[in-house]
Design an enzyme around this catalytic site. Structure first.
Site, PDB file in Angstrom:
ATOM      1  N   GLY A  47       0.837  -1.198   0.000  1.00 34.50           N
ATOM      2  CA  GLY A  47       0.000   0.000   0.000  1.00 34.50           C
ATOM      3  C   GLY A  47       0.867   1.241   0.000  1.00 34.50           C
ATOM      4  O   GLY A  47       2.026   1.198  -0.414  1.00 34.50           O
ATOM      5  N   SER A  48       0.315   2.319   0.504  1.00 37.12           N
ATOM      6  CA  SER A  48       1.017   3.596   0.456  1.00 37.12           C
ATOM      7  C   SER A  48       2.169   3.647   1.456  1.00 37.12           C
ATOM      8  O   SER A  48       2.192   2.895   2.444  1.00 37.12           O
ATOM      9  CB  SER A  48       0.025   4.711   0.776  1.00 37.12           C
ATOM     10  OG  SER A  48      -0.546   4.467   2.043  1.00 37.12           O
TER      11      SER A  48
ATOM     12  N   GLY B 292       2.826   2.201   5.345  1.00 37.33           N
ATOM     13  CA  GLY B 292       4.080   1.560   5.768  1.00 37.33           C
ATOM     14  C   GLY B 292       4.694   2.235   6.993  1.00 37.33           C
ATOM     15  O   GLY B 292       5.222   1.564   7.887  1.00 37.33           O
TER      16      GLY B 292
ATOM     17  N   GLU C 112       5.766  -3.342   0.707  1.00 32.97           N
ATOM     18  CA  GLU C 112       5.681  -3.041  -0.733  1.00 32.97           C
ATOM     19  C   GLU C 112       4.891  -1.747  -0.852  1.00 32.97           C
ATOM     20  O   GLU C 112       3.667  -1.754  -0.943  1.00 32.97           O
ATOM     21  CB  GLU C 112       4.967  -4.181  -1.469  1.00 32.97           C
ATOM     22  CG  GLU C 112       5.639  -5.550  -1.312  1.00 32.97           C
ATOM     23  CD  GLU C 112       6.866  -5.724  -2.180  1.00 32.97           C
ATOM     24  OE1 GLU C 112       7.104  -4.883  -3.070  1.00 32.97           O
ATOM     25  OE2 GLU C 112       7.605  -6.702  -1.960  1.00 32.97           O
TER      26      GLU C 112
ATOM     27  N   CYS D 243       1.687   0.546  -8.737  1.00 29.74           N
ATOM     28  CA  CYS D 243       2.815   1.017  -7.933  1.00 29.74           C
ATOM     29  C   CYS D 243       4.004   1.298  -8.842  1.00 29.74           C
ATOM     30  O   CYS D 243       4.837   2.144  -8.540  1.00 29.74           O
ATOM     31  CB  CYS D 243       3.167   0.001  -6.866  1.00 29.74           C
ATOM     32  SG  CYS D 243       3.381  -1.653  -7.515  1.00 29.74           S
TER      33      CYS D 243
END
Ligand code: NAD
Length: 508
Positions: A241-242, A246, A263, A297
């Site tokens: 995700g963003s 994270g 990721e 992404c």
């Protein structure tokens, strides 16, 4: 732009759920709105879990893992083989559901399911190749080796933009590695997750002896993800995700010494050198920058073009940006579908305003009317910037391609590396020295560095992930499986004496 009104997603969703063997009752109510970005229409609501529910589910997954870890790995591979078979059987319908729920064009929806099938195939082979090493020992009569053991319950938190593939990258490896999996999908894509879980359950039923709770779906918002992150019985969380997510997740995992596969966001660039094949570059750039409506992404967001070819390249790109078909992703010929929601559109508007304020010239970027006020379609934007600054240093999850010019390769590489993110990168060149320099230790600082193709669209055979604010995680191919296992180093003495390492003497 003239266009027939986009509608009818609710009926499509219900029909495809029927074909996928998902009971419509899952849409009976709850806190998660199942919505299609194609027309903004609501298909129904899905129930969320509470943090207390998560605890019970993690305990169930833990019990399942204790049984699964002693099943021989090739036998575990058989379950993943059956999962791959189930996915082959539903490829078309699951791909369509990805289109309906995430707004991808049909070939990308299908491609995402193909990626799930590919990783299952990879994991089946891997189930017979979880190799450790035998290592030369300095002591006579000894053997030194390493073995790989299952880890435990693997938490998977996934993003809306790859609603099914990300689970499979993690689950296929985790399962052959002897782990159980508990999955918190994006609250924006609950239905594809339910359909995947149904496919897993059919595979488990055919397998016959899979412990109950080997793969569990935990629907919910960020609090459910956080409950997984904080649970002491979850030794690994793979979170996609963003970078914002994270930053919330990583310190909590570190605080309890759990493993993280992160990721996170990307801000991916391509360099176009003077020797580049410009026709090929235009095609590569178009797919990487406009595909998935800029919501990968690995989407190409920054173009670094040599001043000798910049005008020619920009003319061709501008023509492609003006002519690309934006609209209903279910329709043949559409290449750019909708943004996921209004927040995403607002983010794009804000970034374009900031780009203009920073001296950028914007081509495209306007909202496209499809006859539904709740759907957000945009013409992709090409933004020529005076230098790399402002919004160009951030990931805006929408189809904006910023362009800057460069003079020499060192400067281009410095620009490529001059952002906080480190996911994917590429160079278009036919000069071997430039290509090799780009991939060398002094070149791109990203997890992915390509030559003569764009930064997006990876295959599963390689390890996938990126550096810096992208989080450093790797999943899918190569030796990514090692993150899902724990390594034990074993020394065995088969002699009658006890020589100590490093020649240490300790005679009693
Ligand atoms: P997001 O960060 O809003 O949400 C991702 C997931 O994290 C969701 O399931 C969400 O519920 C969960 N979450 C959010 N906050 C959390 C918290 N504090 N604790 C636990 N879970 C939490 O991202 P999104 O909008 O769904 O997806 C787009 C982003 O994902 C982009 O930044 C994109 O680059 C990134 N992405 C990265 C990769 C990669 O492999 N590097 C792949 C796909 C998407």
């Amino acid at each position: 732009e003239a266009m027939t009104a986009v509608s009818g997603t609710r009926d499509d969703v219900l029909a495809v759920l029927d074909r996928l063997g998902v009971d419509r009752a899952v849409l009976a109510g709850g806190d998660i709105v199942a919505r299609s970005p194609i027309d903004g229409g609501e298909a129904g609501r899905v129930t969320t879990l509470s943090a207390a529910d998560v605890d019970a589910l993690v305990r169930k997954a833990h019990a399942a893992q204790l049984a699964w870890r002693v099943v021989p790995a090739p036998r575990r591979g058989e379950l993943v083989r059956l999962l791959g078979e189930e996915l082959r059987a539903v490829r078309t319908d699951l791909g369509l559901l990805v289109t309906l729920e995430a707004g991808k064009i049909l070939s990308e929806g299908l491609g995402e399911v193909q990626e799930m099938i590919d990783i299952c195939d990879f994991a089946v082979g891997l189930s017979r190749q979880l190799y450790g090493l035998t290592i030369a020992t300095e002591r006579p009569g000894h053997r030194l080796m390493e073995t790989w053991h299952p880890l435990g319950v693997c938490g998977v938190i996934s993003a809306f933009n790859f609603p099914v593939a990300v689970w499979s990258w993690n689950a296929a490896l985790a399962l052959v590695c002897g782990n159980s999996v508990i999955w918190k999908p994006s609250e924006k894509t609950p239905l594809t997750a339910i359909a995947v879980q149904a496919a897993f359950e059919r595979a488990a039923a055919k397998f016959g002896s899979a412990p109950d709770g080997l793969s569990i779906l935990a629907q919910g918002h960020a609090d459910v993800g956080q409950a997984l992150v904080d649970h002491p019985l979850v030794p690994l969380v793979s979170a996609t995700g963003s970078t914002r997510m994270g930053r919330a997740v990583a310190p909590r995992l570190a605080a309890r010494f759990a493993r993280a596969i992160l990721e996170l966001g990307g801000n991916n660039a391509a360099i176009v050198a003077p020797s580049a094949d410009l026709e090929l570059a235009v095609r590569g750039i178009a797919f990487a920058a406009m595909g998935t409506a800029g919501q990968r992404c690995t989407t190409l967001r920054r173009l670094i073009v040599h001043e000798a070819v910049a005008d020619r390249l920009l003319d061709r790109l501008a023509a492609a940006y003006r002519s690309v078909k934006v609209g209903d992703p279910r329709e043949a010929g559409t290449l750019v579908g909708p943004l996921i929601d209004k927040a995403s559109y607002d983010g794009m508007v804000k970034a374009l305003a900031a780009a203009k304020a920073a001296g950028g010239t914007v081509i495209g970027g306007d909202r496209v009317d499809v006859g539904s006020g709740d759907a957000y379609y945009v013409r992709p934007a090409l933004v020529v910037m005076p230098d790399q600054a402002g919004p160009m240093l951030e990931e805006t999850f929408a189809p904006i391609l910023y362009v800057v010019r460069y003079r020499d390769l060192d400067q281009a590489i410095a620009l490529q590396n001059g952002v906080p993110q480190g996911l994917a990168s590429s160079i278009f060149t036919t000069d071997m020295r430039e290509a090799e320099t780009f991939m060398s230790p002094a070149g791109s600082d990203c997890g992915i560095a390509n030559v003569n193709l764009g930064p997006s669209g990876a295959e599963i055979g390689g390890a996938f992930g990126g550096e810096k604010e992208t989080g450093g995680g790797r999943e899918a191919g190569s030796d990514s499986w090692k993150a899902y296992m724990r390594r034990a180093t074993n020394t065995i003495n088969y002699s009658r004496s006890l020589p100590l390492a490093q020649g240490v003497q300790f005679d009693i």
